[in-house]
Design an enzyme around this catalytic site. Structure first.
Site, mmCIF file in Angstrom:
data_model
loop_
_atom_site.group_PDB
_atom_site.id
_atom_site.type_symbol
_atom_site.label_atom_id
_atom_site.label_comp_id
_atom_site.label_asym_id
_atom_site.label_seq_id
_atom_site.Cartn_x
_atom_site.Cartn_y
_atom_site.Cartn_z
ATOM 1 N N ASP A 102 5.184 -16.725 -2.091
ATOM 2 C CA ASP A 102 4.292 -15.568 -2.109
ATOM 3 C C ASP A 102 3.072 -15.769 -3.003
ATOM 4 O OD1 ASP A 102 5.966 -14.028 -0.432
ATOM 5 O OD2 ASP A 102 7.244 -13.540 -2.141
ATOM 6 N N ASN B 128 -28.341 17.046 -23.177
ATOM 7 C CA ASN B 128 -27.648 15.937 -22.516
ATOM 8 C C ASN B 128 -26.397 15.541 -23.283
ATOM 9 O OD1 ASN B 128 -27.704 14.053 -20.303
ATOM 10 N ND2 ASN B 128 -28.121 12.459 -21.802
ATOM 11 N N ASP C 123 7.112 -8.711 1.942
ATOM 12 C CA ASP C 123 8.184 -9.415 2.623
ATOM 13 C C ASP C 123 9.286 -8.420 2.933
ATOM 14 O OD1 ASP C 123 9.811 -11.303 3.714
ATOM 15 O OD2 ASP C 123 9.917 -12.585 1.943
ATOM 16 N N GLU D 54 -24.116 8.390 -20.119
ATOM 17 C CA GLU D 54 -23.772 7.585 -21.296
ATOM 18 C C GLU D 54 -22.269 7.413 -21.474
ATOM 19 O OE1 GLU D 54 -27.589 9.847 -22.203
ATOM 20 O OE2 GLU D 54 -25.579 10.332 -21.440
ATOM 21 N N ASP E 252 7.648 -11.964 -4.641
ATOM 22 C CA ASP E 252 8.378 -12.394 -5.839
ATOM 23 C C ASP E 252 8.741 -13.869 -5.854
ATOM 24 O OD1 ASP E 252 10.249 -12.418 -3.834
ATOM 25 O OD2 ASP E 252 11.802 -11.370 -4.976
ATOM 26 N N ASP F 53 -22.566 15.650 -21.876
ATOM 27 C CA ASP F 53 -21.744 14.437 -21.884
ATOM 28 C C ASP F 53 -20.422 14.669 -22.613
ATOM 29 O OD1 ASP F 53 -23.481 12.870 -20.427
ATOM 30 O OD2 ASP F 53 -24.557 12.153 -22.197
ATOM 31 N N ASN G 58 -31.641 18.419 -12.765
ATOM 32 C CA ASN G 58 -32.381 18.849 -13.954
ATOM 33 C C ASN G 58 -33.657 18.036 -14.156
ATOM 34 O OD1 ASN G 58 -30.460 20.764 -14.503
ATOM 35 N ND2 ASN G 58 -29.345 19.515 -15.990
#
Length: 885
Positions: free
Chosen positions: A628, A717, A368, A325, A624, A721, A692
């Protein structure tokens, strides 16, 4: 706005520009030059939108199913999980959006504007934020600039602009000062340029006619625009494409590697990123398991005990137990923290959060040479003629071309190469009178200035790439080859060469165009030297240590590029020149064995990047300039420095504070840090949850009662979490940071098959211990004791998993994950005898039980450590590993 276009006198658009006081007054009246943004998403809306997450949506459906069969306890816990997940995700997205908004302000565009400090004073060129432009401002535009507002041209030299964001036209459109008599729509008018377009070539001076919400771009915001200027909505293509990608992923199909040709027609921005594809693939595999678990439990219970409907809440709880979750929360937090750290410590701005993961996955970096391996401040070494003898007039001609290009083209910023020529040659402006200029074009790779010659003549002065200039000179083939060979010998020593040529033409009043540049007389060469960037050598070593290969894509001579690589300790290997004539298959073979690609055009760079991606690499591109831009769009991650041209900075995913290769290494490390934490979370939660669930399913079929009540499964759970949120703040091992990080569905499934089975064995061992213990006399309720003991044991083993599967190894301080694991174990021991445990049907355990419960996690931890140590290198990289070519 139409009236503004047709009555320029309202704008006081004299080329000298507005005064500062006039600009301030207009800004107060018309407001800032900002396109009206979408209304900020409020927190409640984000909360509701969080329900669209696949895991959250499945959880919500399971909760509603539980409520429909009046399993109120199960429904309450599931809906609580949904609420907590949505709250955390909405809060995380809200904070991340605020953070990104702040980062975008750091790379906000500027414009070169002519303003006068006071009335009657001379106009001064200055850089101001685009948001401060007002109607009537006079601005300058050059190659790579984004047009900051709707403007009318006052002067233009060889100007072409890309209007694709407005009209969908892929080819640049020629613009000029003189109106066109034909009425083909407002966007076809040559004297007008519009916000949202970008300068492809040439330069111009223009007056702003509309800003902010009054621009055509703002009027068409959210839709496409027809060439006549009217808006039309275009929603279907993008949504259809994403739908198709998701549908294929749901079917388990792995997206095919795109071909080079496909990359030439689209960019990575138009499709799901590598990170998005990975998460979608993992998510839909898990959702299949979640949807498959309840029917299996129901059918098994009905077949063995005839209790199908009664076990529905437990079946739902089992499905929820498979759900990570917190995945959206952990992902958002990891990426936002990584981007924040980069901006704070290294001045690197990540404009798109998933790009941080893609940075971590990069295994090839293309760049470059100029400005990255070398400093972007060339120095003139010498000028010489066709025979190699010193020839100062060649430098004078080159400096003349540079001077008048800068003066007449009115470029927003001077070129570093032109500054070097003028510094070496000294004053040249008084030698000739300038007439016109054609600024440097990255496709033609030359610049032209037109000056007055003898009576009734003009002289074209051309400087640029040797092959391009020599190819336009009047030479016999033998002499042309001799000049090119001479240039090759000089360039092999590591020098950058310019060729200089002139041509005398009859004087004329009509405009000069690139088509006039032919029939030239060769004048000589100018050689320039680039000093190596001081941090380049160390940065290259850092990138190599990170497992990132470097490829140089440059327009320079092969010898110049190879010399720079050797000086920095980078083996250039085979140096390729141009890829125009190569088929896709030939190019794919070439990129595997080549480090340096010289004399590359913009299209060549994009093809090379595309070939690397099609070969299975994750590619970053650092650039730049205007040349490019195609490669920035074709790469997985486009990287540009903050002082790049506007269109390159806009296209990039990551913006560097300075053009420093060392900053790229820091960014790659930060990407791996974030991706490593995400992968660790997935490894731990999925292997533990799967083990589990398998154990509970097996125990549920063997026991005469449920191994755990649905509410107990869900609370367990939720505790697990919450503890795993600590992974967003963890520090991965050096081993994780030392190699490219890619999330792969197949590798995760392979990992789950091994470590998930080991976890299930540990749980089943607990089941066996408890089954034997409960056969003896005991005053406690067997079911309650069993539930409590397994609840405690599960949380203890999950705490062990959190520590031992943390980032690939131990040997470090426990840190925040260790504290979270300790807290999880404490909950497992203290919750059952507490009032909260009593409400869940849990009870305190006799002291003798705790000894058995401790033995199982200890043995499980030993087995887990042995399995991890014996795993192969590929197994160790199962969730995080290098991209395979």
């Amino acid at each position: 706005m139409e009236s503004d276009l047709r009555t320029p006198s309202r704008l006081d658009d004299f080329p000298r520009g507005l005064t500062d006081s006039e600009a301030e007054a207009r800004l107060a009246v018309v407001g800032g030059n900002v396109v009206p943004a979408a209304r900020p998403i409020r927190w409640p809306v984000r909360f509701v939108r969080s329900l669209r997450d696949p895991f959250t949506a499945v959880l919500l459906c399971l909760g509603l199913v539980s409520a429909a069969v009046t399993a109120w306890g199960t429904a309450s816990v599931i809906l609580s999980l949904v609420a907590v997940s949505c709250v955390l995700r909405a809060s995380g997205e809200h904070q991340a959006e605020r953070f990104l908004s702040g980062l975008r302000e750091l790379v906000a565009g500027t414009a070169t504007v002519l303003r006068r400090p006071a009335a009657g004073g001379p106009p001064l060129a200055r850089e101001i934020p685009v948001a401060e432009l007002v109607p009537g401002d006079v601005i300058r535009l050059g190659p790579g600039d984004l047009v900051p507002a709707d403007v009318r041209l006052l002067r233009a030299t060889g100007l072409t602009v890309h209007q694709a964001p407005l009209t969908g036209e892929s080819a640049p459109v020629v613009k000029g000062v003189h109106p066109d008599a034909a009425d083909r729509g407002v966007f076809a008018r040559p004297e007008l340029c519009f916000q949202g377009s970008a300068v492809a070539s040439g330069s111009a001076t223009a007056v702003v006619v509309a800003t902010g919400a009054r621009t055509r771009f703002a009027g068409a915001h959210g839709g496409a625009v027809r060439p006549d200027g009217s808006a039309r909505i275009r929603r279907t293509p993008v949504r259809f494409t994403r739908h198709c990608v998701r549908k294929r992923l749901r079917r388990g199909a792995r997206p095919a590697a795109p071909t080079v040709s496909q990359f030439e027609h689209r960019t990575s921005r138009g499709a799901l990123s590598a990170f998005d594809r990975s998460l979608h693939g993992i998510s839909w595999v898990l959702i299949r398991f979640m949807l498959l678990a309840p029917p299996l439990v129901l059918m098994a219970s009905a077949a063995l005990r005839g209790q199908g409907p009664e076990t529905l809440p437990f079946a739902v709880a089992v499905a929820v137990g498979l759900t990570p979750e917190m995945l959206p929360v952990v992902v958002s937090t990891c990426l936002a923290r990584g981007a924040s750290g980069l901006a704070r410590t290294h001045g690197v701005v990540v404009k798109r959060l998933p790009a941080l993961h893609d940075l971590g996955a990069v295994d090839v970096l293309c760049l470059d040479k100029t400005g990255t391996l070398t400093q972007d401040r060339p120095v003139v070494e010498r000028s010489f003629d066709a025979d190699g003898r010193d020839d100062p007039p060649a430098l004078d001609w080159a400096a003349t071309a540079a001077w008048w290009t800068l003066q007449l083209a009115e470029l927003p910023t001077p070129d570093a190469l032109d500054e070097a020529l003028l510094t070496a040659a000294g004053p040249v402006g008084e030698r000739y009178d300038g007439v016109a200029a054609l600024p440097f074009d990255p496709v033609r790779r030359l610049a032209t200035a037109v000056v007055r010659g003898r009576l009734g003549t003009h002289v074209l002065v051309v400087k640029g790439a040797v092959a391009e200039v020599v190819g336009r000179c009047v030479l016999d083939p033998v002499e042309r080859e001799r000049l090119l060979a001479r240039a090759d010998r000089e360039a092999a020593g590591g020098l950058r060469l310019l060729a200089v040529a002139t041509a005398e033409r009859p004087a004329r009043t009509r405009a000069w165009t690139p088509a006039d540049v032919h029939g030239l007389t060769f004048r000589g060469f100018v050689a320039l030297r680039d000093d190596l960037a001081p941090t380049a050598a160390d940065a290259l070593r850092d990138l190599t240590a990170l497992g990132v290969g470097v490829k140089i894509l440059t327009g320079d001579h092969p010898g110049t590029a190879a010399r720079a690589c050797r000086d920095l300790g980078l083996d250039p290997g085979v140096v390729a020149e141009g890829v125009d004539g190569l088929a896709d298959a030939e190019l794919a073979d070439l990129v595997r064995r080549t480090t340096v690609f010289a004399r590359c055009t913009p299209a060549d760079k994009a093809r090379i990047v595309a070939a690397l991606r099609a070969d299975g690499h994750t590619v970053g591109f650092l650039g730049d300039g205007v040349n490019d831009v195609p490669a920035l769009g074709a790469a997985d991650v486009g990287i540009a420095p903050r002082d790049a041209v506007d269109v390159a900075r806009e296209r990039a995913d990551v913006v560097l504070g300075e053009k420093d290769l060392a900053a790229v290494a820091h960014a790659v490390t930060a990407g791996r840090h974030s991706s490593g934490n995400i992968a660790t979370y997935l490894r731990v939660t999925l292997s533990s949850n799967l083990g589990n669930v398998v154990a509970m399913l097996a125990a549920g079929l063997l026991l005469p009662f449920l191994p755990m009540l649905p509410a107990q499964v869900l609370v367990q759970n939720l505790c697990f979490d919450a503890a795993q949120l600590a992974y967003a703040y963890d520090r991965p091992t050096p081993g994780v940071l030392a190699r490219p990080t890619v999330l792969r569905t197949r590798d995760f499934l392979r990992f789950l098959g091994g470590f998930g089975a080991l976890n299930a064995v540990a749980d089943l061992a607990t089941f066996g211990v408890l089954a034997l213990a409960l056969h003896g006399p005991d005053t406690l309720d067997d079911r309650a004791v069993f539930h409590s003991a397994w609840f405690t044991e599960n949380l203890l083993t999950q705490a062990v998993v959190m520590l031992l599967l943390r980032g690939g190894g131990g040997g470090r301080g426990a840190g925040v994950v260790g504290r979270a694991a300790g807290a999880l174990a404490a909950v497992g021991l203290l919750l059952p005898p507490s009032p909260v445990g009593d409400s869940l049907g849990l009870v305190g355990l006799p002291g003798s039980y705790y000894a058995g419960l401790v033995v199982v996690p200890v043995l499980y931890g030993g087995a887990l450590a042995v399995a991890r140590r014996r795993s192969s290198t590929a197994r160790d990289r199962s969730a995080v590993g290098p991209a395979q070519p």
